[in-house]
Design a protein around this motif. Structure first.
Motif, PDB file in Angstrom:
ATOM      1  N   GLN A   1      26.366  59.249  14.498  1.00  0.00           N
ATOM      2  CA  GLN A   1      25.136  59.705  15.236  1.00  0.00           C
ATOM      3  C   GLN A   1      24.730  61.066  14.892  1.00  0.00           C
ATOM      4  OE1 GLN A   1      23.505  56.929  17.295  1.00  0.00           O
ATOM      5  NE2 GLN A   1      23.070  58.671  18.419  1.00  0.00           N
ATOM      6  N   VAL A   2      23.543  61.111  14.236  1.00  0.00           N
ATOM      7  CA  VAL A   2      23.102  62.485  13.954  1.00  0.00           C
ATOM      8  C   VAL A   2      21.461  62.810  14.251  1.00  0.00           C
ATOM      9  CG1 VAL A   2      24.498  62.524  11.821  1.00  0.00           C
ATOM     10  CG2 VAL A   2      22.397  61.526  11.663  1.00  0.00           C
ATOM     11  N   LYS A   3      21.294  64.071  14.161  1.00  0.00           N
ATOM     12  CA  LYS A   3      19.970  64.331  14.318  1.00  0.00           C
ATOM     13  C   LYS A   3      19.276  64.759  12.755  1.00  0.00           C
ATOM     14  CE  LYS A   3      19.543  66.629  18.467  1.00  0.00           C
ATOM     15  NZ  LYS A   3      19.145  67.755  19.332  1.00  0.00           N
ATOM     16  N   TYR A   4      18.418  64.158  12.445  1.00  0.00           N
ATOM     17  CA  TYR A   4      17.731  64.522  11.052  1.00  0.00           C
ATOM     18  C   TYR A   4      16.711  65.510  11.117  1.00  0.00           C
ATOM     19  CZ  TYR A   4      15.117  64.063   6.849  1.00  0.00           C
ATOM     20  OH  TYR A   4      14.555  64.142   5.775  1.00  0.00           O
ATOM     21  N   LYS A   5      16.931  66.558  10.512  1.00  0.00           N
ATOM     22  CA  LYS A   5      16.064  67.593  10.580  1.00  0.00           C
ATOM     23  C   LYS A   5      15.430  67.832   8.915  1.00  0.00           C
ATOM     24  CE  LYS A   5      17.545  71.433  12.907  1.00  0.00           C
ATOM     25  NZ  LYS A   5      17.842  71.691  14.167  1.00  0.00           N
ATOM     26  N   SER A   6      14.251  67.770   8.648  1.00  0.00           N
ATOM     27  CA  SER A   6      13.951  67.932   7.330  1.00  0.00           C
ATOM     28  C   SER A   6      13.612  69.496   7.039  1.00  0.00           C
ATOM     29  CB  SER A   6      12.115  67.299   7.228  1.00  0.00           C
ATOM     30  OG  SER A   6      11.395  67.799   8.240  1.00  0.00           O
ATOM     31  N   SER A   7      13.718  70.290   7.844  1.00  0.00           N
ATOM     32  CA  SER A   7      13.822  71.754   7.658  1.00  0.00           C
ATOM     33  C   SER A   7      14.420  72.208   8.923  1.00  0.00           C
ATOM     34  CB  SER A   7      12.319  72.504   7.337  1.00  0.00           C
ATOM     35  OG  SER A   7      11.568  72.333   8.551  1.00  0.00           O
ATOM     36  N   LEU A   8      14.946  73.424   8.814  1.00  0.00           N
ATOM     37  CA  LEU A   8      15.601  74.310   9.648  1.00  0.00           C
ATOM     38  C   LEU A   8      14.950  74.340  11.026  1.00  0.00           C
ATOM     39  CD1 LEU A   8      17.378  77.052   8.079  1.00  0.00           C
ATOM     40  CD2 LEU A   8      18.425  75.400   9.157  1.00  0.00           C
ATOM     41  N   LYS A   9      13.714  74.491  10.888  1.00  0.00           N
ATOM     42  CA  LYS A   9      12.775  74.686  12.000  1.00  0.00           C
ATOM     43  C   LYS A   9      12.286  73.396  12.821  1.00  0.00           C
ATOM     44  CE  LYS A   9      11.342  79.143  11.907  1.00  0.00           C
ATOM     45  NZ  LYS A   9      10.588  79.537  10.635  1.00  0.00           N
TER      46      LYS A   9
ATOM     47  N   GLY B   1      14.229  67.888  15.079  1.00  0.00           N
ATOM     48  CA  GLY B   1      15.192  66.828  14.685  1.00  0.00           C
ATOM     49  C   GLY B   1      14.933  65.510  15.377  1.00  0.00           C
ATOM     50  N   THR B   2      15.062  64.366  14.528  1.00  0.00           N
ATOM     51  CA  THR B   2      14.998  63.169  15.310  1.00  0.00           C
ATOM     52  C   THR B   2      16.519  62.566  15.130  1.00  0.00           C
ATOM     53  OG1 THR B   2      14.363  62.386  12.977  1.00  0.00           O
ATOM     54  CG2 THR B   2      12.720  62.741  14.461  1.00  0.00           C
ATOM     55  N   GLU B   3      16.609  61.929  16.303  1.00  0.00           N
ATOM     56  CA  GLU B   3      17.962  61.342  16.511  1.00  0.00           C
ATOM     57  C   GLU B   3      17.905  59.992  15.672  1.00  0.00           C
ATOM     58  OE1 GLU B   3      19.821  61.430  20.036  1.00  0.00           O
ATOM     59  OE2 GLU B   3      19.364  63.293  20.528  1.00  0.00           O
ATOM     60  N   GLY B   4      19.052  59.857  15.297  1.00  0.00           N
ATOM     61  CA  GLY B   4      19.292  58.563  14.607  1.00  0.00           C
ATOM     62  C   GLY B   4      20.674  58.254  14.336  1.00  0.00           C
ATOM     63  N   ILE B   5      21.011  57.198  13.313  1.00  0.00           N
ATOM     64  CA  ILE B   5      22.138  56.937  12.697  1.00  0.00           C
ATOM     65  C   ILE B   5      22.053  57.053  11.339  1.00  0.00           C
ATOM     66  CG2 ILE B   5      23.909  54.992  12.544  1.00  0.00           C
ATOM     67  CD1 ILE B   5      22.821  53.923  15.047  1.00  0.00           C
ATOM     68  N   LEU B   6      23.167  57.660  10.863  1.00  0.00           N
ATOM     69  CA  LEU B   6      23.455  57.844   9.504  1.00  0.00           C
ATOM     70  C   LEU B   6      24.573  56.986   8.802  1.00  0.00           C
ATOM     71  CD1 LEU B   6      22.605  59.773   7.048  1.00  0.00           C
ATOM     72  CD2 LEU B   6      24.670  61.113   7.705  1.00  0.00           C
ATOM     73  N   LYS B   7      23.927  56.281   7.825  1.00  0.00           N
ATOM     74  CA  LYS B   7      25.006  55.064   7.296  1.00  0.00           C
ATOM     75  C   LYS B   7      25.118  55.318   5.947  1.00  0.00           C
ATOM     76  CE  LYS B   7      22.897  51.789  10.335  1.00  0.00           C
ATOM     77  NZ  LYS B   7      22.242  50.388  10.418  1.00  0.00           N
ATOM     78  N   LEU B   8      26.381  55.252   5.738  1.00  0.00           N
ATOM     79  CA  LEU B   8      26.897  55.726   4.275  1.00  0.00           C
ATOM     80  C   LEU B   8      27.269  54.345   3.713  1.00  0.00           C
ATOM     81  CD1 LEU B   8      27.227  57.543   2.055  1.00  0.00           C
ATOM     82  CD2 LEU B   8      29.438  58.271   2.885  1.00  0.00           C
ATOM     83  N   ARG B   9      26.658  53.992   2.767  1.00  0.00           N
ATOM     84  CA  ARG B   9      27.087  52.494   2.063  1.00  0.00           C
ATOM     85  C   ARG B   9      27.474  52.802   0.601  1.00  0.00           C
ATOM     86  NH1 ARG B   9      27.768  51.650   6.604  1.00  0.00           N
ATOM     87  NH2 ARG B   9      26.889  50.304   8.004  1.00  0.00           N
ATOM     88  N   GLU B  10      27.595  51.613  -0.093  1.00  0.00           N
ATOM     89  CA  GLU B  10      27.669  51.907  -1.564  1.00  0.00           C
ATOM     90  C   GLU B  10      26.568  52.638  -2.110  1.00  0.00           C
ATOM     91  OE1 GLU B  10      31.448  49.525  -2.072  1.00  0.00           O
ATOM     92  OE2 GLU B  10      30.188  50.379  -3.862  1.00  0.00           O
ATOM     93  N   GLY B  11      26.935  53.823  -2.505  1.00  0.00           N
ATOM     94  CA  GLY B  11      25.807  54.526  -3.251  1.00  0.00           C
ATOM     95  C   GLY B  11      24.692  54.913  -2.572  1.00  0.00           C
ATOM     96  N   ILE B  12      24.451  54.607  -1.456  1.00  0.00           N
ATOM     97  CA  ILE B  12      23.237  54.895  -0.737  1.00  0.00           C
ATOM     98  C   ILE B  12      23.377  55.476   0.793  1.00  0.00           C
ATOM     99  CG2 ILE B  12      21.191  53.755   0.279  1.00  0.00           C
ATOM    100  CD1 ILE B  12      21.344  51.591  -1.472  1.00  0.00           C
ATOM    101  N   LEU B  13      22.880  56.431   1.003  1.00  0.00           N
ATOM    102  CA  LEU B  13      22.910  57.205   2.223  1.00  0.00           C
ATOM    103  C   LEU B  13      21.557  56.881   2.906  1.00  0.00           C
ATOM    104  CD1 LEU B  13      25.081  59.499   3.327  1.00  0.00           C
ATOM    105  CD2 LEU B  13      23.139  60.926   2.917  1.00  0.00           C
TER     106      LEU B  13
END
Lengths: 300, 616
Positions: free
Chosen positions: B5-13, B16-28
């Motif tokens: 469960q993460v919050k994604y920020k494209s920059s520091l300011k 952040g959008t909340e969402g799910i970060l998945k790490l699969r074979e070679g892809i984030l």
């Protein structure tokens, strides 16, 4: 006398052995007569003797079937003057006398010969051998001796039957370190003389104009061995290395060579005539027969 | 667990959008919770260049900053540090795996023939830059596709430097420094002596002293550790160096293992004795008593140069420098065959200071050496048959010639040729045109007569006066110059007579023509070199190459012709003389090409005709 001699001995004292071609068959149909030729040669000899007090000259006449010593400057006594004859320097009186005697003898010898099927060549091998014998004697006379060289004035064509003897003389001269210069005044070029000069380190030249012969002789052939290191003499463009075959004495430039004794043949032999070794079958013959067979198969 | 469960920020300011970060074979993959927002993110792991994260303990939240190759950065805010570290670890692993696979792909694309290292290319450019001639040739041929790059450089390997040729790795031999030259480091304070043993040194010790090797195999690890073993060995060496034989004898009596090191090497002595036995004394002396140098005590240089007397019972506790030298030299000359499979080139694999010992490695060395010696011994051991044969051979060779029975060899009779045959054959069988003998004799007689007349003439008249005309003499002396003036117009003749006839003609040409001529010279040489090396034509590659070369050569030929015409009339003759050898060489090449082509077409025509005629 010896002490005086040693004081005067410098680097350029030379002994010139001149091989004069007196083949009548050559001189009989030339535009330049023998007398004109002789005058050039005699003046040249005078010039050589004048270059250095201790220079020596020896003249050997090369005839049709014999050779002989005609003149030796160290033996001539200056007292014997021939003031009766006009114009002729006394120095060469004896030379001409001996030359005449030699020609008479040569004529008699040729009458005795039965077969005269050779090319009209002069006996170069004989005169070369005589020159080398004289030079060898000079070498053994002591450590103070002039530097010898051989000048071959030839006009007659090469006699292929003399090939082996001439080559042997050339190699002896090479070993003695005696250069053989050659001046060819004939029409065709002489392979023997070119090879002789090339192998022994002498100068070869074939002058085109015979009425300037004296100029050629004094410019090119009068230089002694020491001076040659800083004088640029004419170099030949190429050397004619043709040999004559041992079986027929023909001049060839491509032939068969025995691997044991290096004798040259113009055609395929079963056995070498010089050393007796038996030859195997030549590879060239074998290959050609095989390819012939192959070519026949598809057509048949 | 590769979902967080993460919050994604494209920059520091960014908030952040909340969402799910998945790490699969070679892809984030980042999928926002809110399906309407469009900040989905898909990052391929190979594209990730670096990752940055905030430290634990600081008041900042757990951020992970991934920057990819394009320069964008993505910041993920994790719920806690643990998650962040876990994610980071997984990404690192994935990145490492990617890096492994990456180099393999481009390698498959490049063919082996064209694979050039960057260093090679740089070297080529450097050589071309320095040599302008070469650069011109390169430009003319390689860029017009007449020659390929490889062909051009094939004959110029020397220019490219010798390093590229010397790719083959040399096998390093044994050191010639002796084992006894190893100096320990001494610590004055604690009175300790430290030896630094590398595997190389151990190998050398085992090779030179088979008794030590045998002892190692026997004692380690059963009786003592490797460290103890080496301690005892160096103690023995020390005792040797002090030359105190009494002390050595005493210590040997106490400690039997130490005694092993102090005894003379039995194995060596045995080997030497075997070698002697094997040798056939009638043939050659491969070995003799002197090879058993371990027992030779009374001559040889002692270590410090003194020659003091030794008591007989302690004699075995001494060793002379000569013995050590001989043994070392023998081992070095034998070479490195044994060690080849065990060691890489001598880099210090594991240097011990009597701790951190890898006893397994040393043991394997010792055993390998022992095995090799066994094998060689087995090969050399004389079987019964071999022995019999040797004895028979010895008795045969030792027999005395006088006492033998007369042997009748097959004889070939000696044939000495008559030397007269040889000389007479020199006369030859030359047959000229058959002339009547009488006419010839008459001609000869006449010839002699004329000769005699000439001599008489000169005797009476003397030498010619003038001997030689001055114009003739002048002609003779300036012969080459005069000859040229006859073939040229009068105006130019006036210029030339008087100049040095041997002046270089090239200097008189205008500069551009001269450069062109010289350039043609080198380029034609290059073309001809490649042309002649392609014959005989066996592959289609050579065929096309020859065709291209021929076109280039005809080009050159026409250029030469044009050049000849362009030059001024007075220089044209000389230029054509200069250019002639080049054209002759080109002509020869063209002839050869045409002849070969004809032969080929004839052969193929014949072949096809034959096939048509022959049976199927």
């Amino acid at each position: 006398m010896a002490t005086v001699a040693s004081k005067l001995y410098s680097d350029d004292v030379s002994l010139l052995v001149l091989l004069l071609d007196t083949n009548p068959l050559f001189w009989s149909n030339r535009s330049t007569t023998f007398s004109q030729f002789l005058s050039h040669v005699l003046a040249f000899l005078n010039a050589v003797l004048g270059l250095n007090q201790l220079n020596r000259v020896v003249v050997i006449a090369t005839g049709y079937c014999s050779c002989d010593y005609i003149y030796d400057s160290s033996l001539t006594l200056s007292g014997n003057s021939e003031s009766g004859r006009t114009g002729m320097p006394a120095l060469f009186g004896s030379l001409l006398e001996k030359l005449e005697d030699f020609i008479v003898k040569d004529e008699e010898l040729i009458k005795e010969q039965e077969h005269d099927e050779r090319i009209a060549s002069s006996l170069l091998s004989g005169s070369l051998s005589m020159a080398l014998c004289y030079i060898q004697r000079v070498f053994r006379s002591g450590h103070l001796h002039p530097q010898p060289r051989i000048l071959c004035l030839q006009g007659s064509p090469d006699g292929p039957e003399q090939y082996v003897a001439v080559m042997n003389s050339i190699f002896s001269a090479q070993r003695l370190m005696v250069p053989i210069d050659s001046c060819y005044i004939g029409t065709q070029n002489s392979a023997f003389l070119q090879q002789a000069s090339y192998i022994t380190g002498g100068v070869h030249h074939a002058p085109k104009q015979l009425d300037g012969l004296f100029q050629f002789l004094t410019t090119i052939f009068a230089t002694d061995l020491h001076t040659r290191s800083f004088v640029q003499l004419p170099k030949p463009v190429g050397v004619d290395f043709r040999a004559s075959c041992f079986c027929h004495k023909k001049t060839i430039d491509m032939g068969y060579v025995c691997s044991v004794c290096l004798s040259i043949f113009c055609e395929h032999h079963k056995k070498c005539s010089t050393c007796g070794s038996v030859f195997g079958q030549s590879k060239l013959d074998g290959a050609s027969t095989v390819s012939d067979k192959k070519r026949k198969a598809p057509d048949s | 667990m590769s979902d967080w469960q993460v919050k994604y920020k494209s920059s520091l300011k960014d908030r952040g959008t909340e969402g799910i970060l998945k790490l699969r074979e070679g892809i984030l993959l980042f999928v926002p919770n809110d399906p309407t927002s469009d900040s989905k993110l898909k990052v391929l792991t190979p594209n990730i260049k670096s990752q940055k994260y905030t430290k634990e303990g600081s008041k900042k939240p757990a951020w992970l900053n991934l920057s990819n190759k394009q320069g964008d950065s993505h910041i993920f805010e994790f719920q806690n540090y643990q998650d962040m570290h876990a994610c980071r670890a997984l990404i690192t692993k994935a990145l490492a795996k990617c890096e492994e696979e990456q180099p393999k792909k481009p390698a498959a694309v490049l063919t082996s023939a064209e694979q050039l290292s960057i260093a090679d290319l740089e070297l080529r450019f450097k050589v071309l830059r320095e040599n302008i001639e070469l650069q011109r040739l390169h430009k003319e041929f390689v860029e017009t596709k007449v020659l390929t790059e490889d062909e051009f450089w094939a004959t110029r390997k020397k220019l490219l430097g010798k390093d590229s040729i010397r790719k083959s790795k040399q096998q390093v031999g044994l050191k010639s420094m002796m084992v006894s030259g190893i100096k320990p480091s001494t610590d004055g304070r604690t009175n300790r002596v430290t030896f630094n043993l590398t595997s190389e040194i151990i190998f050398q010790i085992f090779a030179e002293k088979p008794a030590v090797r045998q002892a190692f195999i026997n004692y380690v690890p059963s009786k003592m550790t490797e460290k103890d073993f080496w301690t005892k060995y160096f103690r023995a060496e020390y005792l040797y160096s002090t030359k105190n034989t009494a002390v050595a004898a005493a210590e040997a009596a106490e400690d039997e293992e130490l005694a092993v090191f102090l005894k003379p090497d039995e194995i060596l002595a045995q080997e030497a004795r075997q070698k002697i036995r094997r040798v056939d004394p009638t043939l050659d002396m491969e070995a003799d008593q002197g090879d058993d140098y371990t027992h030779l005590m009374d001559h040889g240089i002692q270590r410090d140069g003194t020659m003091d007397v030794v008591e007989p019972q302690n004699g075995q506790f001494r060793r002379s420098l000569l013995q050590d030298l001989n043994r070392h030299a023998a081992v070095v000359l034998e070479g490195r065959n044994i060690g080849k499979h065990l060691f890489a080139p001598p880099s210090i694999l594991s240097s011990y200071v009597f701790h951190d010992v890898d006893s397994e490695n040393t043991r394997s060395v010792a055993e390998a050496l022992a095995r090799v010696k066994q094998v060689s011994k087995a090969d050399g051991e004389t079987t019964k048959d071999a022995n019999q044969e040797r004895l028979a051979r010895m008795s045969r060779l030792a027999e005395m010639e006088d006492l033998q029975a007369p042997q009748n060899f097959p004889l070939a009779p000696l044939s000495i040729k008559d030397p007269r045959d040889y000389f007479e054959s020199q006369q030859g069988n030359v047959v000229n045109e058959p002339r009547g003998a009488g006419t010839l004799k008459r001609n000869v007689h006449e010839a002699y007569g004329s000769l005699k007349e000439s001599i008489l003439e000169i005797r009476t008249k003397g030498l010619r006066d003038p001997l030689i005309k001055p114009e003739v003499a002048f002609e003779v002396l300036f012969y080459p110059v005069v000859f040229r003036s006859l073939t040229q117009t009068i105006s130019t003749a006036k210029n030339i007579i008087g100049k040095n006839p041997r002046e270089s003609f090239l200097d008189r040409l205008p500069k551009s023509t001269r450069d062109e001529v010289l350039h043609h010279w080198t380029s034609i040489q290059e073309l001809l070199k490649h042309f002649w090396s392609s014959y005989p034509i066996t592959t289609t590659y050579l065929h096309t190459k020859v065709g291209k070369l021929k076109d280039a050569m005809s080009n050159s030929y026409s250029q030469l012709e044009a050049m000849k015409e362009s030059v001024q009339s007075e220089l044209r003759h000389q230029l054509s003389l200069l250019v002639r050898p080049m054209q002759q060489a080109l002509d020869a090449a063209f002839q050869h090409y045409d002849a070969d082509l004809q032969r080929r077409t004839a052969k193929s025509a014949r072949g096809s005709a034959g096939e048509a005629n022959g049976s199927v």
